[in-house]
Design a protein around this motif. Structure first.
Motif, PDB file in Angstrom:
ATOM      1  N   GLY A  79       0.752  -1.357   0.007  1.00  0.00           N
ATOM      2  CA  GLY A  79       0.137  -0.083  -0.053  1.00  0.00           C
ATOM      3  C   GLY A  79       0.792   1.146   0.108  1.00  0.00           C
ATOM      4  N   PRO A  80       0.463   2.338   0.200  1.00  0.00           N
ATOM      5  CA  PRO A  80       1.224   3.599   0.216  1.00  0.00           C
ATOM      6  C   PRO A  80       2.260   3.480   1.284  1.00  0.00           C
ATOM      7  CG  PRO A  80      -1.280   4.322   0.305  1.00  0.00           C
ATOM      8  CD  PRO A  80      -1.142   2.777   0.454  1.00  0.00           C
ATOM      9  N   ASP A  81       3.530   3.502   1.055  1.00  0.00           N
ATOM     10  CA  ASP A  81       4.542   3.566   2.161  1.00  0.00           C
ATOM     11  C   ASP A  81       5.169   4.965   2.010  1.00  0.00           C
ATOM     12  OD1 ASP A  81       3.862   0.833   2.781  1.00  0.00           O
ATOM     13  OD2 ASP A  81       5.596   0.118   1.471  1.00  0.00           O
ATOM     14  N   SER A  82       5.469   5.393   3.375  1.00  0.00           N
ATOM     15  CA  SER A  82       5.977   6.735   3.559  1.00  0.00           C
ATOM     16  C   SER A  82       7.508   6.500   4.242  1.00  0.00           C
ATOM     17  CB  SER A  82       5.272   7.729   4.266  1.00  0.00           C
ATOM     18  OG  SER A  82       4.992   7.237   5.341  1.00  0.00           O
ATOM     19  N   MET A  83       8.159   7.449   3.668  1.00  0.00           N
ATOM     20  CA  MET A  83       9.783   7.561   4.299  1.00  0.00           C
ATOM     21  C   MET A  83      10.167   8.988   4.158  1.00  0.00           C
ATOM     22  SD  MET A  83      12.430   5.924   1.542  1.00  0.00           S
ATOM     23  CE  MET A  83      12.798   6.698   0.097  1.00  0.00           C
ATOM     24  N   GLU A  84      11.379   9.266   4.768  1.00  0.00           N
ATOM     25  CA  GLU A  84      11.955  10.361   4.727  1.00  0.00           C
ATOM     26  C   GLU A  84      13.532  10.139   4.125  1.00  0.00           C
ATOM     27  OE1 GLU A  84      10.068  12.965   8.490  1.00  0.00           O
ATOM     28  OE2 GLU A  84      11.931  11.779   8.836  1.00  0.00           O
ATOM     29  N   LEU A  85      13.877  11.050   3.457  1.00  0.00           N
ATOM     30  CA  LEU A  85      15.360  11.099   2.995  1.00  0.00           C
ATOM     31  C   LEU A  85      15.943  12.086   3.925  1.00  0.00           C
ATOM     32  CD1 LEU A  85      17.750  10.667   0.970  1.00  0.00           C
ATOM     33  CD2 LEU A  85      16.747  12.619  -0.356  1.00  0.00           C
ATOM     34  N   LEU A  86      17.006  11.628   4.674  1.00  0.00           N
ATOM     35  CA  LEU A  86      17.890  12.286   5.380  1.00  0.00           C
ATOM     36  C   LEU A  86      19.253  12.379   4.936  1.00  0.00           C
ATOM     37  CD1 LEU A  86      16.691  10.504   8.656  1.00  0.00           C
ATOM     38  CD2 LEU A  86      15.697  12.646   7.678  1.00  0.00           C
ATOM     39  N   ILE A  87      19.872  13.645   4.913  1.00  0.00           N
ATOM     40  CA  ILE A  87      21.280  13.920   4.529  1.00  0.00           C
ATOM     41  C   ILE A  87      21.720  15.102   5.490  1.00  0.00           C
ATOM     42  CG2 ILE A  87      22.831  14.435   2.690  1.00  0.00           C
ATOM     43  CD1 ILE A  87      20.519  14.053   0.733  1.00  0.00           C
ATOM     44  N   GLY A  88      22.871  14.646   5.972  1.00  0.00           N
ATOM     45  CA  GLY A  88      23.621  15.777   6.979  1.00  0.00           C
ATOM     46  C   GLY A  88      24.897  15.125   7.524  1.00  0.00           C
ATOM     47  N   ALA A  89      25.072  15.736   8.618  1.00  0.00           N
ATOM     48  CA  ALA A  89      26.289  15.319   9.559  1.00  0.00           C
ATOM     49  C   ALA A  89      25.908  13.931  10.090  1.00  0.00           C
ATOM     50  CB  ALA A  89      26.478  16.379  10.648  1.00  0.00           C
ATOM     51  N   PRO A  90      26.877  13.047  10.293  1.00  0.00           N
ATOM     52  CA  PRO A  90      26.536  11.675  10.799  1.00  0.00           C
ATOM     53  C   PRO A  90      25.909  11.722  12.015  1.00  0.00           C
ATOM     54  CG  PRO A  90      28.776  11.829   9.767  1.00  0.00           C
ATOM     55  CD  PRO A  90      28.359  13.151   9.600  1.00  0.00           C
ATOM     56  N   GLY A  91      24.725  10.893  12.146  1.00  0.00           N
ATOM     57  CA  GLY A  91      24.121  10.936  13.313  1.00  0.00           C
ATOM     58  C   GLY A  91      23.173  11.942  13.408  1.00  0.00           C
ATOM     59  N   ASN A  92      23.118  12.849  12.600  1.00  0.00           N
ATOM     60  CA  ASN A  92      22.460  13.991  12.913  1.00  0.00           C
ATOM     61  C   ASN A  92      22.038  14.732  11.445  1.00  0.00           C
ATOM     62  OD1 ASN A  92      20.790  15.971  14.184  1.00  0.00           O
ATOM     63  ND2 ASN A  92      22.238  17.535  14.378  1.00  0.00           N
ATOM     64  N   PRO A  93      21.482  13.851  10.553  1.00  0.00           N
ATOM     65  CA  PRO A  93      21.125  14.437   9.336  1.00  0.00           C
ATOM     66  C   PRO A  93      19.717  15.083   9.445  1.00  0.00           C
ATOM     67  CG  PRO A  93      20.639  11.928   9.479  1.00  0.00           C
ATOM     68  CD  PRO A  93      21.254  12.442  10.754  1.00  0.00           C
ATOM     69  N   ILE A  94      19.411  15.935   8.678  1.00  0.00           N
ATOM     70  CA  ILE A  94      18.403  16.765   8.517  1.00  0.00           C
ATOM     71  C   ILE A  94      17.406  15.925   7.362  1.00  0.00           C
ATOM     72  CG2 ILE A  94      19.268  19.026   9.310  1.00  0.00           C
ATOM     73  CD1 ILE A  94      19.289  19.641   6.558  1.00  0.00           C
ATOM     74  N   ARG A  95      16.189  16.465   7.437  1.00  0.00           N
ATOM     75  CA  ARG A  95      15.279  15.749   6.497  1.00  0.00           C
ATOM     76  C   ARG A  95      15.250  16.571   5.363  1.00  0.00           C
ATOM     77  NH1 ARG A  95       9.907  16.196   4.910  1.00  0.00           N
ATOM     78  NH2 ARG A  95       9.627  18.103   5.684  1.00  0.00           N
ATOM     79  N   ILE A  96      15.334  15.759   4.338  1.00  0.00           N
ATOM     80  CA  ILE A  96      15.327  16.652   2.925  1.00  0.00           C
ATOM     81  C   ILE A  96      13.995  16.635   2.325  1.00  0.00           C
ATOM     82  CG2 ILE A  96      16.158  16.508   0.750  1.00  0.00           C
ATOM     83  CD1 ILE A  96      18.181  17.275   2.655  1.00  0.00           C
ATOM     84  N   SER A  97      13.148  15.404   2.312  1.00  0.00           N
ATOM     85  CA  SER A  97      11.819  15.347   2.162  1.00  0.00           C
ATOM     86  C   SER A  97      11.381  14.102   2.421  1.00  0.00           C
ATOM     87  CB  SER A  97      11.711  15.505   0.498  1.00  0.00           C
ATOM     88  OG  SER A  97      11.936  16.695  -0.127  1.00  0.00           O
TER      89      SER A  97
END
Lengths: 614, 203
Positions: free
Chosen positions: A158-176
């Motif tokens: 079914g519809p599955d959702s996830m976030e792409l995170l990029i940034g400093a190791p252990g503390n990436p920020i959400r891209i989308s």
């Protein structure tokens, strides 16, 4: 306040509301608001400086390879139980604990749903393994560089959702955040490609890219074909060399064949697509047909022998560039003969066009560094060819054969000279001998052949002559005594009364008498006329096949032309009007003196005449 | 000639005739309305708060529209991930439209303006041609990127907002797949213009 004043104010207020609007006059109020922001379009300029190329590992989740439909990797950098680590990738639960990575094989199916096909390679992963978590990879980056990310996502049930995170190791920020469903029944559908870029912030030497499930439970979020790196890095290096059998670094003369090669490599992190090499072959180079190859395979096209177009890479076809994968290289090669004058500098700076796979419309251009060649002056003559040898010579044709010349560059061609005049040109080949058939050869013409060997620079050498003389050592326009081979004391005598006879007295035959002198005159068609010193012409009577030979004044009659061919000791003289009949010595008998007549040619010695130059 | 305004102010101290007083007071309202329209840039007769009259107070109510509690919201962070042809970025979270006035509003998106701010080399016209903005209603807690193969969802059509009512929207910005290479590396600044129109009480 007086009543009058209150009345005035009340009336004024009422008037205002009528004028300014209470809805009755439709003067409604309005208020604005705004949202402003700024976005930035990525720059995909190549990052090809040594040491700056960055690329993630195991982007397609192919390692470790699993042998079952669904398997697991440990999610950490060491083996856990039976689970091997997945190269490059790690996984953690939402509370930070290590979690396994669930790997699916191409075509695996579960829960009665259609099989799911991998888009890249033969494996993909499910983000929700045993529990929701984050699948991530960390790699060294350089602050300020643009990293390109791309991945395929689809839902499982079914519809599955996830976030792409990029940034400093252990503390990436959400891209989308991404939400995708699955698509049935075609199991390789439903995958959705997302891509973008990320600029590494100042001071960030390591960067983490991660996918965090927003779906609960252990089902959901398929991922495949992830990339995160600095994009394609295409380089091109060219060479220009002489062509074997010459040494590659030998000086290049006019007429030499130059081999051009350009090695195109992609040392980046993603494919270069729509890849193509173009070059406009300059004047002074003559493209060698069929020599263009891409990866040793004949390919590409050269329009008008000048516009060279070589698509390369996987999927390349006529006029359409292919994909050059990261880490791959290809060699485009072609040959041209140098026609430019000595001293000319010929440049080679092919243009390589390609696109980043994330922005196929943004074509990039790369100029390969020039590899100029300077044409060297060639003053060396070809070696002298072998003296030509004639064979299969007929009255109107001669075939010549000679051994080939050599040259410091190459022999371009041979001129066939007949009596100093070029009558033919033979292109040089690698064969050791060359041949030429001269259809303009004329027997009885004292022909002299020579062969002139030429190179492309205009140097030439001329062979020793070949003289083709009339048969029997005879020559045209010279006077001979003609003696029958079976009676060397006799000679042919031409009288003035129209008859010919034979003198059988040697001393008489040696006496100066122009009635005994015979001259061969070429008819310029490989045959001769035979006349006496008194300007009377040997003529075959045409009233019978045998007949006799008489003398007549010069005419165009066929009976006055003869074919003279070499025989064992002299020549055979055959009538052209009485074909097959030869001039024959008739010995004296008791009832008749010696004479000459026409008899069927049989090769007998009585039909052989020896010419003795006067 | 003396202005009716000044004449009106002094007429309270020395009233002349009833008609002149009526006209003077109406003139005060007219000037107030004109000033309000000038300050807000609206061509409508916007009313805010109250006007003091000699000897009387008249309150008319308020009108107001905010996005995330601001009338001019500037969103940062949309350029954390830079755009590629065909790609989108979305606002980090849904934005909240709020009717802060005392009348119902019909909120609409009246357009998007693009600004050629240095160092961009793009013109506003080119930006408008290739940069699409979707300002769409949502009920989700997060904003999600639209697949590159799908068209961007349509922006809000006029929505009615009750007094103190709110509505959430997602902002998504996409660079067209056929955007020319001139866009590469360029910033694009834009402003979404909203309008809240008062609804008649009985409508």
């Amino acid at each position: 306040m007086t009543i009058k004043r209150k009345l005035t104010i009340a009336t004024a207020a009422a008037l205002f509301f009528v004028l300014a609007g209470t809805g009755v006059a439709s003067a409604l109020w309005s208020t604005p608001a705004s949202v402003s922001s700024s976005v930035k379009v990525a720059s995909l300029a190549q990052s090809c400086t040594v040491g700056t190329v960055r690329s993630m590992l195991n982007a397609g989740f192919e390692k470790p390879a699993i042998s079952t439909d669904i398997g697991y990797a440990s999610g950490t950098d060491v083996r856990v139980g039976t689970r091997d680590p997945m190269e490059g990738w790690r996984s953690r639960t939402n509370n930070g604990a290590v979690s396994p990575i669930e790997i699916w094989s191409d075509g695996a199916r579960y829960d009665g749903l259609p099989a799911v096909r991998a888009v890249e390679g033969r494996q993909f992963v499910e983000l929700n393994a045993d529990a929701p978590g984050t699948l991530y990879q960390q790699l060294a980056t350089i602050p300020g560089q643009t990293m390109q990310w791309s991945f395929l996502h689809r839902g499982r049930m079914g519809p599955d959702s996830m976030e792409l995170l990029i940034g400093a190791p252990g503390n990436p920020i959400r891209i989308s955040t991404f939400v995708d469903s699955y698509q049935s029944p075609n199991s390789n559908q439903g995958w959705v490609r997302y891509s973008g870029t990320y600029v590494v912030p100042v001071g960030q030497e390591m960067t983490e890219l991660g996918f965090k499930s927003l779906a609960t439970g252990s089902i959901g979020n398929f991922l495949d074909d992830v990339s995160f790196g600095t994009g394609p890095c295409v380089t091109a290096t060219s060479t220009a060399s002489n062509t074997a059998p010459k040494a590659l670094n030998a000086p290049i003369y006019v007429g030499d064949t130059v081999t051009y090669s350009t090695t195109i490599a992609n040392s980046g992190s993603s494919p270069a697509v729509a890849s193509m090499l173009n070059w406009s072959i300059p004047a002074g180079l003559s493209y060698q047909a069929g020599s263009l190859t891409v990866g040793d395979v004949a390919s590409g096209a050269v329009t008008g022998n000048t516009a060279l177009n070589a698509p390369f890479g996987v999927g390349a076809s006529a006029g359409v560039g292919g994909s050059l994968a990261q880490g791959a290289s290809v060699v485009v090669s072609w040959k041209a003969k140098v026609t430019a004058a000595a001293g000319t500098v010929l440049n080679y700076t092919p243009t390589i066009t390609y696109s980043n796979g994330l922005a196929t419309g943004w074509s990039r251009t790369l100029l390969a560094a020039d590899v100029p060649i300077t044409v060297v002056s060639d003053t060396e003559k070809p070696s002298v060819s072998g003296t030509p040898v004639a064979s299969a010579t007929t009255a109107t044709q001669a075939t010549l054969t000679w051994t080939a010349s050599t040259d410091n560059v190459a022999v371009v061609d041979y001129y066939v000279l007949r009596n100093g005049v070029r009558v033919g040109t033979v292109s040089a080949t690698t064969a050791r001998t060359a041949t030429f058939t001269d259809p303009g050869f004329v027997a009885w013409s004292n022909t002299v052949y020579t062969i002139q060997a030429n190179d492309a620079a205009g140097n030439f050498s001329v062979s020793a002559p070949l003289s083709i003389t009339p048969p029997g050592g005879l020559a045209v326009d010279r006077e001979y005594r003609l003696t029958p081979a079976n009676n060397t004391s006799a000679c042919l005598v031409g009288g003035t009364n129209g008859l010919i006879s034979i003198s059988t007295t040697a001393s008489t035959c040696r006496t100066s008498d122009n009635s005994r002198d015979w001259m061969f005159v070429s008819d310029n068609a490989g045959n001769v006329k035979i006349k006496t010193g008194v300007d009377r012409y040997l003529t075959a009577e045409s009233n019978s096949a045998a007949g006799t030979a008489i003398l007549n004044a010069n005419s165009a009659a066929l009976g006055q032309t003869w074919t003279v061919t070499a025989s064992a000791a002299g020549v055979q003289i055959q009538s052209r009007s009485n074909s097959g009949y030869c001039l024959t010595y008739v010995a004296a008998t008791w009832w008749s003196s010696a004479g000459a007549s026409l008899s069927r040619c049989d090769g007998g010695s009585d039909q052989v005449w020896i010419g003795t130059l006067r | 000639m003396r202005s009716p305004f000044r004449k009106g102010r002094h007429s309270a101290e020395a009233p002349k005739s009833t008609i002149r007083s009526l006209l003077a007071t109406a003139g005060i309202f007219a000037v107030a309305i004109g000033m309000a329209g000038t300050v807000t840039g609206s061509t409508y007769a916007m009313w805010n708060n109250e006007v003091v009259l000699k000897g009387a107070n008249i309150s008319s109510g308020t009108i107001g529209l905010t996005v995330d509690d601001k009338t001019d919201l500037a969103i940062t962070g949309l350029n954390v991930s830079q755009l590629l042809p065909g790609g989108s970025v979305v606002s980090p979270k849904p934005l909240t439209l709020r009717n802060t006035g005392s009348t119902r509003l019909l909120v609409s998106m009246v357009g998007t303006t693009y600004t050629a701010t240095a160092p961009t080399t793009l013109t506003p016209e080119l930006m408008a041609q290739y940069v699409q903005v979707s300002f769409r209603p949502t009920t989700a807690a997060t904003c999600t990127v639209t697949s590159e193969k799908d068209a961007l969802p349509a922006s809000i059509t006029p929505i009615t907002m009750a007094i103190n009512g709110t509505s959430t929207v997602c902002l998504e910005v996409r660079l067209a797949a056929d955007a020319p290479v001139a866009f590469e590396g360029q910033p694009v600044t834009f402003k979404i213009n909203l309008n809240g129109d008062q609804l008649r009480p009985n409508s």
